[in-house]
Enzyme design. Structure first.
Site, PDB file in Angstrom:
ATOM      1  N   HIS A 180       0.843  -1.220   0.000  1.00  0.00           N
ATOM      2  CA  HIS A 180       0.000   0.000   0.000  1.00  0.00           C
ATOM      3  C   HIS A 180       0.871   1.260   0.000  1.00  0.00           C
ATOM      4  O   HIS A 180       0.425   2.311   0.450  1.00  0.00           O
ATOM      5  CB  HIS A 180      -0.942   0.045   1.209  1.00  0.00           C
ATOM      6  N   SER A 211      14.167  22.212 -15.784  1.00  0.00           N
ATOM      7  CA  SER A 211      12.991  23.045 -15.951  1.00  0.00           C
ATOM      8  C   SER A 211      13.437  24.385 -16.499  1.00  0.00           C
ATOM      9  O   SER A 211      14.492  24.892 -16.140  1.00  0.00           O
ATOM     10  CB  SER A 211      12.295  23.236 -14.599  1.00  0.00           C
ATOM     11  N   LYS A 248      15.254  22.135 -10.537  1.00  0.00           N
ATOM     12  CA  LYS A 248      14.551  20.917 -10.936  1.00  0.00           C
ATOM     13  C   LYS A 248      15.402  19.978 -11.774  1.00  0.00           C
ATOM     14  O   LYS A 248      16.180  20.394 -12.625  1.00  0.00           O
ATOM     15  CB  LYS A 248      13.295  21.263 -11.754  1.00  0.00           C
ATOM     16  N   GLU A 264       8.836   9.037 -16.807  1.00  0.00           N
ATOM     17  CA  GLU A 264       7.418   9.403 -16.972  1.00  0.00           C
ATOM     18  C   GLU A 264       6.902   9.024 -18.352  1.00  0.00           C
ATOM     19  O   GLU A 264       5.754   8.599 -18.517  1.00  0.00           O
ATOM     20  CB  GLU A 264       7.226  10.903 -16.736  1.00  0.00           C
TER      21      GLU A 264
END
Ligand code: ARG
Length: 460
Positions: free
Chosen positions: A153, A274, A280, A287
């Protein structure tokens, strides 16, 4: 090619909707190979003369050389790769080119070409996935004893080793490889010679063409042969399942790379920055692997729905079989390569992983197990006692092994000093030495077996 029966030509719309050359030109190598096998057989069987067969074979080589050098020309009037090649052959060698299409149809031709293409795609996937397994096994070997929290979980559950976690993906990728291998062996029969749908009256030798193209033999039913696209669906199913696995691995890297976790530093080569936030470093490759699995499943769905309810034999709907397969294959190859690089080059922050494993009462099960073993308490009761200990530690904001022996005895007086040895994360993972468990020695055994299976090492 069929002018004899028609008074007028196709409309612009007809030409456009009918043309598959924009995408099926990707089949040119397979189309030439299948035509060469076919004409060699026609010559050997005396269906065309030896001279014509040789002329056609030479012409096909020349067409191939042109495609190799300049690409395949895209003329919608010629509809597809089969007509494009035959028409160029006719320009090169004259009327003898017209004999190539004896005893075949574009229906068995496209079925053959596409099978050959999908077979190559399966072999490509095998190679790529093996490289991914090599990367997983080598990192798992390095980290057989590196402790991290194991989750259920996504809540801290029990300590595990990073090696164990990586080897879980080795297993998943192994199943993907076996699905591709299984699909390959099922599909490796030649439809060539099934002709339009019913077979042919010419004395062809389907065993000969099958062998020339690396098939195990010819298919056994001509109707099935020209209408079967199971092989492409098998490929897409294996690709979809594989992409789901890759998306899960990608997701782990995304979570692990986030600042609150900080379990991994992704390779610069597979990250982006970024344009506005200088700090970043984004896990874009991971992704996109996660995202691509959605598109690959979409490709599978597209072809399943195309095939649903089609009567025998060939229907033009089936021309739409190629784009989803081509798309899935290129997305899958990229995804496999990206995850291989990520696994091979990620910097695992084992200090952070270990610190996280110390939090969240990950060794609570070990306390319960200790009570069962040392004090002969039934597990359910031990579970309850341990729950009280966790509650107490939590209320004080300390770890389980920071509770004093007096505190522990107040919860259950059967607990004694020896319990502390069981409460460390090292003791916890070392204890889980059942076959396939997370104990470092067990992980090392699995890694050693995997290295042999991958051919990285001789059998000990
Ligand atoms: N371009 C077609 C395809 O990809 C080739 C087969 C055409 N056969 C036919 N009878 N129209 O499916």
């Amino acid at each position: 090619m069929w002018g004899g029966r028609f008074a007028g030509g196709p409309s612009a719309i007809m030409r456009e909707i009918n043309a598959s050359i924009p995408f099926d030109k990707a089949l040119w190598r397979q189309d030439i190979a299948a035509s060469k096998a076919h004409v060699d057989m026609l010559g050997a069987q005396g269906i065309v003369s030896a001279e014509d067969a040789a002329l056609i074979a030479q012409g096909l080589d020349q067409v191939a050389a042109e495609y190799e050098a300049n690409g395949v020309p895209e003329n919608w009037d010629l509809e597809d790769i089969h007509m494009t090649t035959e028409s160029r052959l006719a320009e090169l060698i004259g009327p003898a080119a017209g004999r190539l299409h004896t005893a075949r149809s574009r229906n068995d031709q496209v079925a053959t070409d596409f099978r050959l293409w999908v077979r190559d795609a399966m072999d490509q996937a095998q190679l790529g996935l093996k490289q991914l397994q090599v990367a997983l096994v080598s990192r798992a070997g390095e980290h057989a004893a590196s402790i991290m929290p194991g989750f259920t979980h996504l809540q801290t559950a029990q300590p595990v080793t990073l090696g164990h976690h990586l080897m879980a993906y080795y297993e998943m990728i192994g199943r993907d490889r076996s699905r591709f291998a299984d699909a390959r062996s099922r599909m490796n029969r030649s439809p060539l010679g099934s002709a339009a749908l019913a077979g042919t009256g010419f004395p062809i030798d389907r065993f000969r063409t099958a062998e020339a193209l690396g098939f195990d033999g010819p298919t056994d039913n001509s109707l099935d042969s020209v209408s079967d696209r199971d092989f492409a669906l098998d490929y897409l199913m294996a690709a979809a399942q594989c992409s789901l696995h890759l998306s899960r691995l990608a997701e782990e890297f995304i979570i692990w790379a986030s600042q609150p976790f900080g379990f991994v530093t992704l390779p610069d080569s597979l990250s982006t920055g970024s344009s506005i936030m200088p700090q970043k470093k984004n896990p874009d490759a991971a992704e996109l692997v996660r995202g691509h699995s959605g598109r690959i499943v979409g490709c599978l769905t597209a072809l399943m729905i195309t095939m649903k309810g089609l009567p025998l034999a060939y229907s033009k709907d089936m021309q739409d079989d190629k784009p989803p397969v081509f798309e899935a294959a290129s997305l899958l190859a990229l995804s496999i390569a990206a995850m291989t690089g990520m696994v091979a080059e990620a910097k695992f922050r084992t200090d952070r992983m270990r610190a996280a494993a110390e939090l969240g009462y990950a060794t609570a099960t070990d306390l319960a197990d200790w009570l069962v073993r040392q004090a002969n308490i039934p597990f359910r009761e031990a579970h309850h006692i341990t729950g009280s200990a966790v509650k107490l530690a939590e209320s004080r904001g300390i770890a389980l092994d920071q509770l004093s022996i007096e505190d522990l005895k107040a919860i259950d007086q059967r607990i004694d000093d020896r319990v502390y040895a069981a409460l460390s994360v090292e003791a916890s993972v070392a204890a889980r030495c059942s076959h396939g468990g997370t104990a470092p020695d067990e992980v090392r055994k699995r890694v050693a077996q995997a290295r042999v299976a991958l051919g990285l090492e001789e059998q000990a």
